[in-house]
Scaffold this motif. Sequence first.
Motif, PDB file in Angstrom:
ATOM      1  N   ARG A  80    -107.448   6.046  24.588  1.00 41.79           N
ATOM      2  CA  ARG A  80    -106.304   6.716  26.094  1.00 41.79           C
ATOM      3  C   ARG A  80    -105.077   6.056  26.078  1.00 41.79           C
ATOM      4  O   ARG A  80    -103.855   6.813  26.361  1.00 41.79           O
ATOM      5  CB  ARG A  80    -107.143   7.207  27.707  1.00 41.79           C
ATOM      6  CG  ARG A  80    -108.356   7.744  27.621  1.00 41.79           C
ATOM      7  CD  ARG A  80    -108.807   8.890  28.757  1.00 41.79           C
ATOM      8  NE  ARG A  80    -108.933   7.843  30.153  1.00 41.79           N
ATOM      9  CZ  ARG A  80    -109.346   8.401  31.257  1.00 41.79           C
ATOM     10  NH1 ARG A  80    -109.634   9.604  30.673  1.00 41.79           N
ATOM     11  NH2 ARG A  80    -109.617   7.631  31.318  1.00 41.79           N
ATOM     12  N   THR A 110    -106.578   9.151  16.156  1.00 42.48           N
ATOM     13  CA  THR A 110    -106.943   9.135  15.597  1.00 42.48           C
ATOM     14  C   THR A 110    -107.982   7.912  14.746  1.00 42.48           C
ATOM     15  O   THR A 110    -107.099   7.111  13.988  1.00 42.48           O
ATOM     16  CB  THR A 110    -106.647   9.813  13.358  1.00 42.48           C
ATOM     17  OG1 THR A 110    -106.035  11.062  13.880  1.00 42.48           O
ATOM     18  CG2 THR A 110    -107.696  10.166  12.761  1.00 42.48           C
ATOM     19  N   PHE A 142    -101.071  12.686  20.616  1.00 35.69           N
ATOM     20  CA  PHE A 142    -103.123  12.336  20.764  1.00 35.69           C
ATOM     21  C   PHE A 142    -102.810  12.252  18.923  1.00 35.69           C
ATOM     22  O   PHE A 142    -104.640  11.838  18.796  1.00 35.69           O
ATOM     23  CB  PHE A 142    -103.276  14.016  20.924  1.00 35.69           C
ATOM     24  CG  PHE A 142    -103.606  14.338  22.243  1.00 35.69           C
ATOM     25  CD1 PHE A 142    -102.864  13.714  23.583  1.00 35.69           C
ATOM     26  CD2 PHE A 142    -105.083  15.026  22.957  1.00 35.69           C
ATOM     27  CE1 PHE A 142    -103.570  13.856  24.636  1.00 35.69           C
ATOM     28  CE2 PHE A 142    -105.517  15.149  24.011  1.00 35.69           C
ATOM     29  CZ  PHE A 142    -104.460  14.432  25.019  1.00 35.69           C
ATOM     30  N   TRP A 160    -107.554  14.985  28.203  1.00 37.40           N
ATOM     31  CA  TRP A 160    -109.179  13.337  27.229  1.00 37.40           C
ATOM     32  C   TRP A 160    -109.777  12.498  28.667  1.00 37.40           C
ATOM     33  O   TRP A 160    -109.287  11.648  28.329  1.00 37.40           O
ATOM     34  CB  TRP A 160    -107.677  12.610  26.796  1.00 37.40           C
ATOM     35  CG  TRP A 160    -108.676  11.790  25.904  1.00 37.40           C
ATOM     36  CD1 TRP A 160    -109.459  10.792  25.721  1.00 37.40           C
ATOM     37  CD2 TRP A 160    -108.527  12.285  24.177  1.00 37.40           C
ATOM     38  NE1 TRP A 160    -109.870  10.679  24.353  1.00 37.40           N
ATOM     39  CE2 TRP A 160    -109.049  10.883  23.858  1.00 37.40           C
ATOM     40  CE3 TRP A 160    -106.980  12.916  23.114  1.00 37.40           C
ATOM     41  CZ2 TRP A 160    -109.163  10.975  22.059  1.00 37.40           C
ATOM     42  CZ3 TRP A 160    -107.490  12.873  22.124  1.00 37.40           C
ATOM     43  CH2 TRP A 160    -108.598  11.506  21.557  1.00 37.40           C
ATOM     44  N   ARG A 181    -114.273  16.878  19.742  1.00 41.36           N
ATOM     45  CA  ARG A 181    -112.651  17.111  19.831  1.00 41.36           C
ATOM     46  C   ARG A 181    -112.724  18.037  21.174  1.00 41.36           C
ATOM     47  O   ARG A 181    -112.010  18.432  21.418  1.00 41.36           O
ATOM     48  CB  ARG A 181    -113.109  17.942  18.582  1.00 41.36           C
ATOM     49  CG  ARG A 181    -112.871  17.427  17.324  1.00 41.36           C
ATOM     50  CD  ARG A 181    -112.564  16.812  15.718  1.00 41.36           C
ATOM     51  NE  ARG A 181    -113.226  18.564  15.483  1.00 41.36           N
ATOM     52  CZ  ARG A 181    -113.554  18.201  14.731  1.00 41.36           C
ATOM     53  NH1 ARG A 181    -114.532  17.056  14.135  1.00 41.36           N
ATOM     54  NH2 ARG A 181    -114.268  19.805  14.384  1.00 41.36           N
ATOM     55  N   TYR A 199    -113.471  18.094  23.851  1.00 43.81           N
ATOM     56  CA  TYR A 199    -112.444  17.332  25.117  1.00 43.81           C
ATOM     57  C   TYR A 199    -111.319  16.762  24.420  1.00 43.81           C
ATOM     58  O   TYR A 199    -111.090  15.853  25.378  1.00 43.81           O
ATOM     59  CB  TYR A 199    -113.563  16.455  25.461  1.00 43.81           C
ATOM     60  CG  TYR A 199    -114.948  17.039  25.910  1.00 43.81           C
ATOM     61  CD1 TYR A 199    -114.359  18.028  27.638  1.00 43.81           C
ATOM     62  CD2 TYR A 199    -115.645  17.112  25.501  1.00 43.81           C
ATOM     63  CE1 TYR A 199    -115.764  17.883  28.337  1.00 43.81           C
ATOM     64  CE2 TYR A 199    -117.032  17.440  26.073  1.00 43.81           C
ATOM     65  CZ  TYR A 199    -116.677  17.874  28.059  1.00 43.81           C
ATOM     66  OH  TYR A 199    -118.264  19.117  27.981  1.00 43.81           O
ATOM     67  N   GLU A 200    -110.863  17.317  23.807  1.00 41.71           N
ATOM     68  CA  GLU A 200    -109.640  16.548  23.114  1.00 41.71           C
ATOM     69  C   GLU A 200    -108.508  17.104  22.276  1.00 41.71           C
ATOM     70  O   GLU A 200    -107.500  17.402  21.643  1.00 41.71           O
ATOM     71  CB  GLU A 200    -110.466  15.413  21.445  1.00 41.71           C
ATOM     72  CG  GLU A 200    -110.885  14.293  21.849  1.00 41.71           C
ATOM     73  CD  GLU A 200    -111.204  13.148  20.601  1.00 41.71           C
ATOM     74  OE1 GLU A 200    -111.833  12.403  21.036  1.00 41.71           O
ATOM     75  OE2 GLU A 200    -110.914  14.187  19.686  1.00 41.71           O
ATOM     76  N   GLU A 201    -108.634  18.491  23.459  1.00 40.37           N
ATOM     77  CA  GLU A 201    -107.198  19.190  23.358  1.00 40.37           C
ATOM     78  C   GLU A 201    -106.053  18.918  23.969  1.00 40.37           C
ATOM     79  O   GLU A 201    -105.770  18.676  25.258  1.00 40.37           O
ATOM     80  CB  GLU A 201    -107.576  20.386  23.482  1.00 40.37           C
ATOM     81  CG  GLU A 201    -108.934  21.271  22.640  1.00 40.37           C
ATOM     82  CD  GLU A 201    -108.533  22.150  21.643  1.00 40.37           C
ATOM     83  OE1 GLU A 201    -107.066  22.253  20.903  1.00 40.37           O
ATOM     84  OE2 GLU A 201    -109.131  21.986  20.411  1.00 40.37           O
ATOM     85  N   HIS A 239    -113.288   7.598  21.111  1.00 36.93           N
ATOM     86  CA  HIS A 239    -112.492   8.839  22.265  1.00 36.93           C
ATOM     87  C   HIS A 239    -112.045   7.734  23.063  1.00 36.93           C
ATOM     88  O   HIS A 239    -111.345   7.796  24.110  1.00 36.93           O
ATOM     89  CB  HIS A 239    -113.765   9.871  22.464  1.00 36.93           C
ATOM     90  CG  HIS A 239    -113.526  10.682  23.696  1.00 36.93           C
ATOM     91  ND1 HIS A 239    -112.418  11.884  23.468  1.00 36.93           N
ATOM     92  CD2 HIS A 239    -113.331  10.914  24.936  1.00 36.93           C
ATOM     93  CE1 HIS A 239    -111.714  12.169  24.682  1.00 36.93           C
ATOM     94  NE2 HIS A 239    -113.029  11.499  25.753  1.00 36.93           N
ATOM     95  N   ASN A 240    -113.525   7.323  23.670  1.00 32.68           N
ATOM     96  CA  ASN A 240    -113.406   6.692  24.966  1.00 32.68           C
ATOM     97  C   ASN A 240    -112.713   5.363  25.380  1.00 32.68           C
ATOM     98  O   ASN A 240    -111.830   5.113  26.220  1.00 32.68           O
ATOM     99  CB  ASN A 240    -114.348   6.317  26.042  1.00 32.68           C
ATOM    100  CG  ASN A 240    -115.510   7.243  26.069  1.00 32.68           C
ATOM    101  OD1 ASN A 240    -115.052   7.983  26.574  1.00 32.68           O
ATOM    102  ND2 ASN A 240    -116.771   7.524  26.406  1.00 32.68           N
TER     103      ASN A 240
END
Length: 696
Positions: A345, A337, A333, A380, A307, A309-311, A341-342
Amino acid sequence: MSSSAFALPDKLAAKAAPTLIDADERHFAAIADGLRRQLDDLAGRLDDARRGAAGKGRQAVDRDQEVHRLTARLRTLRRYSLDLCLGRMVAADTGETIYIGRLGLTDGDGGRLLTDWRSPAAEPFFGATHANPMGLASRRRYRWTRGRVTDYWDEVFTPDGLEGHAALDDQSAFIASLGGTRSARMRDVLGTIQADQDAIIRAGSNGTLVVDGGPGTGKTVVALHRTAYLLYSDPRLSHRMLFVGPHEPYLAYVSDVLPSLGEEGVLSCTLRDLVPEGATAGVEKDPETVRLKSSADMVRAVEAAVRFYEEPPRAATTAGGVRVTADDWAEAFGAATGTPHNEAREEILDELCAILADRHDDADPDELRRDLRPALHRAWPMLEAADLIADLWSVPAYLRRCAPWLTADGIGTLQRADPRAWTLSDLPLLDAARQRLGDAGADRRERQRDAAVAAQRAGMATVIDDLIASNVHDDGEGLMQMLVQQDLRDVLVDDAVLPGATRDRLAGPFAHIVVDEAQELTDAEWQMLLLRCPSRSLTVVGDRAQARHGFTETWQDRLTRAGLDRIELASLNINYRTPSEVMAEAAPVIRAALPDANVPRSIRDSGLPVVHARLEDFDLILATHAGEGTAVVIGHPTFTGSGRVRALTPELAKGLEFDLVVLVDPASFGTGIEGAVDRYVAMTRATRRLAILTSA
């Protein structure tokens, strides 16, 4: 096949009386005929399936599954002959004789020759006892040697069952099998499964079933046969089961059991196999480091590490001439949910473009995407699991942010000079990171796929336009109408040549996971399995008394803390494997450290006392054993194994069994619970003889 299916030795001549075996002879002849017919039928169907067109999509999957199914059944039938038959049972009310097999088999008219051991109709063959005969008058079990019956045993449950039976010692088949020598691989013991074991094998798959039992109680036998039973009885589990063992020697030892039961589609692994770093991971030497890394809290710290790296950007930006506010970024962003993560985008980019397009009808979508992509990639970034975990062990401030409950001393303990010197304690964290991050190449492959599809469609459009131009007149078959439809152009895209990821077969999800030697798993290691089993349907097999690092809780408490519910406990308390002479010496060893240890009761004697000798007698003891099954040496400082004699540590011997076990200086195995458990485990690997040697 010989003219007779029986090859009884002279000492069993009484059992060869025609009144006792003629009915079996006739039935075995029918089985042989049925086998020949089914082998020919399966071979023909397999040839047809292989010659058939592979097709595309679901058609290709169905064809491959049919080839796999036919191949597996053909291999099993070719592996066995008449010894597919385990035994027979006679119903008390009707007198009907039912023959039980590894697989079901019918004759040419559809009559039942063998009833699959997993079917409900076969349950009395395994579950009947004198206290509860389950409707049986009698039961017969066969011993097969190279495809012929070399002995058989009968059990009688009613007075009417006495007629025509020769052997009334109801445990003889089982005891005889226990006394036989071992081989390098575990044999399935399907013909001698006991009632207490069968009840666990046939238990349902909803929730978590814990099979608790001491050495020699058949936990592994139950786990393997339960795996085969569940695949047969629960269609939801088909090709979606995972069997987890403690180490590679164990997996090699049990590797032949499931194929012998007709099941070849079950994946098996150790926890090391679940992550690439497991192949070279070492053992963490510092107990405090192990304790900190093994908690479920540390696994949850991985979520905080991602998280970070998800700001979303906090300042407004401009893209395609359109103002993008911090709220726009935050809303986009939020759309990611639940997506790794990868792989998120493109979702975020799509959402952000949609938000902006709603406010600005004249915005150019392509220009928006081009301008937004660099900012998105900075906010991200693509991440690698190894980099993420290595940063935790090398950047104290990062670890403090992700795991705020750690003390300063704890943070210092986890820092290390080489953050990528992976140990077994790192594997659950690397796995959690990899699962949370997803595929780092998904973004690139999606763009490659879109480009490949576009190229195929453009090429196909040219071909179709040429066909249309050359067919001025309709052919009456609707060809022209089909050619101009967009759907046809989409269908003609060949998915097989599009770029795609190589699937990790151990990534799951699995419908059911079987875990043997589960008492050793830490809270963090349990998370590795639960991530792969969203159904929470597991079979957990273990013995609290064999936990090297102690197991003071109940199974219920341990598994509830790990995140499981609907937990049921089944206990095995009879030691079928270890002779009473060995258990008499092993029991005090474990009870000295764990007074409440569940030490099972042995049901047989070997007639061979435990040998206590000096290390100088080592060669003599091995020479005495020559040619008698398998042997293992545990604790010898220099012996590395020879022939059928293996050299193992106590930890790697867990789950295995040997005719002869030689322990060298067991007092040197360690102190406390770990040392006691290692000595107890090592001693109870013996199925016939135990020798304890000391060097001083």
